[in-house]
Design an enzyme around this catalytic site. Structure first.
Site, short mmCIF file in Angstrom:
data_model
loop_
_atom_site.label_atom_id
_atom_site.label_comp_id
_atom_site.label_asym_id
_atom_site.label_seq_id
_atom_site.Cartn_x
_atom_site.Cartn_y
_atom_site.Cartn_z
N THR A 193 76.41 -23.60 -61.78
CA THR A 193 76.73 -23.58 -60.36
C THR A 193 76.38 -24.89 -59.70
O THR A 193 75.22 -25.21 -59.52
CB THR A 193 75.97 -22.46 -59.65
N GLU A 279 65.42 -23.91 -57.25
CA GLU A 279 64.78 -23.28 -56.09
C GLU A 279 63.35 -22.84 -56.42
O GLU A 279 63.13 -22.02 -57.30
CB GLU A 279 65.62 -22.10 -55.61
N ASN A 401 65.43 -16.73 -51.72
CA ASN A 401 66.63 -15.92 -51.89
C ASN A 401 66.55 -14.56 -51.21
O ASN A 401 67.55 -13.84 -51.12
CB ASN A 401 66.95 -15.77 -53.38
N THR A 406 69.34 -15.27 -43.44
CA THR A 406 68.64 -14.89 -42.22
C THR A 406 67.53 -15.85 -41.87
O THR A 406 66.89 -15.70 -40.83
CB THR A 406 68.03 -13.46 -42.36
#
Length: 406
Positions: A193, A279, A401, A406
């Site tokens: 990705t 991450e 994640n 949000t």
């Protein structure tokens, strides 16, 4: 045999001659003083262009459009890219917006829309705010120093840009090859990705360029895993404008090996940087498998180990729980004879010929505290070998994640 290849200090995608780039903040990502989210790469000359893309059946209309345009064999002049919104799973409007984005970039650079490619990355299921993109394109200044801004503009959860360039000789001419990449999560082959764009001022025959990119992607980007998830927008593009003036590189030319090696070095560097910036990551994981029965087995073994949540967790805790490495190898579908396996952790032999070797645990723990942890396995079954890259699994990954939108 490949010629000499040197990395360029501060090199980026606009290091090759004839390429300019620029970026701006259009408002697609949450605001911060240093953020950029919309960029353009442009070549002063037409480019033979190759690409590899996501294998997901759910994909961005930008991927669909790029594949269609490359299939026509028309030389490309540039690309437009946004971050923050993936332009995926939004119905017919996604394709309409992708077309408009190429039109906007074409109008700015004085070429036709069909000569421009488009990429997007970010949140899935959100339509592109085209009014912001129309406004943003007008604020992009293109110049030869804009490569680093473009590298920043494609970032999402990345903590830093990834860019590099090399220089080498082809046909007696000094040429350059530079690239940028983004990706920090939702990364797992095939295709890993990411977005990655590579430019070169070398002249390269289109068929050779495509076959070489596909070959190199298999041993670099497709050997990268962060979290076991793949995305909908994965794209790697290589654009060759020929401004350096060399005779076009073909499969049978004397310079084919040098160009291939240069592309491999750039893609390997970017792959390692993507893994290092996974991450929440605190360690780069490198898995080297040698002596496999064949290359496929070596790749399967290396990727399975690098993607193992148990191995990744052990690396995070600097726990030399090497049994997890062997367990992952055993389920990788690679042919294995347990009585022949040698295993090393950062150069320390842990297992030889299938038997545990006594080691000083505290010393190995100290080695695993280094930023890079390498597992090397020798299977003693053949000549197959491969390397995979990944990162450890940390609490920060879950935090990032759990609140991505949000």
């Amino acid at each position: 045999m490949a010629g000499a290849i040197e990395f360029v200090d501060g090199g980026t995608i606009t290091t090759p001659k004839g390429f300019v780039a620029g970026a701006t903040y259009a408002g697609l990502k949450t605001f911060a003083e240093d953020k950029l989210d919309l960029g353009i790469l442009f070549s002063e000359a037409p480019c033979n262009t190759a690409g590899v893309f996501t294998t997901s059946t759910v994909k961005s209309p930008g991927v669909t459009m790029d594949k269609e345009r490359l299939a026509q064999g028309i030389p490309m002049r540039g690309l437009i890219v946004n971050a923050g919104i993936a332009n995926t799973c939004v119905g017919e409007q996604g394709y309409i917006d992708a077309i408009e984005m190429t039109g906007l970039a074409a109008s700015k650079t004085g070429v036709t829309p069909e000569e421009v490619l488009v990429c997007s990355t970010g949140v899935i299921g959100v339509e592109l705010p085209m009014s912001l993109i129309r406004e943003g394109v007008g604020h992009i200044d293109l110049d030869g120093q804009g490569g680093s801004d473009l590298a920043r503009a494609i970032m999402t959860t990345d903590t830093r840009p990834k860019e590099t360039a090399v220089t080498f000789e082809l046909d007696g001419r000094q040429v350059h090859l530079g690239g940028i990449a983004k990706g920090s999560g939702m990364i797992h082959p095939n295709m890993a990705t990411m977005l990655s764009f590579i430019a070169t001022d070398a002249a390269v025959e289109p068929g050779f360029l495509q076959s070489t990119l596909s070959e190199i992607a298999d041993v670099t980007y497709n050997m990268l895993t962060i979290d076991g998830d793949s995305s909908t927008n994965d794209t790697v593009l290589v654009m060759a404008n020929g401004v350096a003036g060399n005779a076009p590189v073909t499969a049978g030319s004397p310079d084919a090996d040098t160009f291939t090696e240069a592309l491999r070095q750039v893609c390997t560097h970017l792959t390692r940087e993507l893994a290092r910036d996974g991450e929440g990551a605190s360690h780069l994981i490198v898995v080297e498998v040698a002596g496999a029965a064949n290359t496929t087995d070596a790749r399967n073994g290396a990727k399975t180990i690098a993607s193992s949540s148990l191995v990744k967790s052990a690396v995070f805790g600097t726990d030399p729980n090497w049994g997890r490495v062997l367990a992952a190898l055993g389920r990788s579908r690679a042919e294995v004879d347990e009585d022949k396996i040698d295993l090393f952790i950062n150069g320390v032999c842990i297992m030889e010929a299938g038997k545990p070797i006594p080691f000083h645990r505290d010393a190995v723990v100290a080695l695993m505290k280094r930023p890079e942890v390498t597992f090397r396995l020798q299977l003693h079954l053949g000549d197959g070998e491969a390397t995979a890259w990944g990162c450890d699994l940390t609490e920060e990954y879950v935090i990032i994640n759990s609140a991505y939108t949000t």
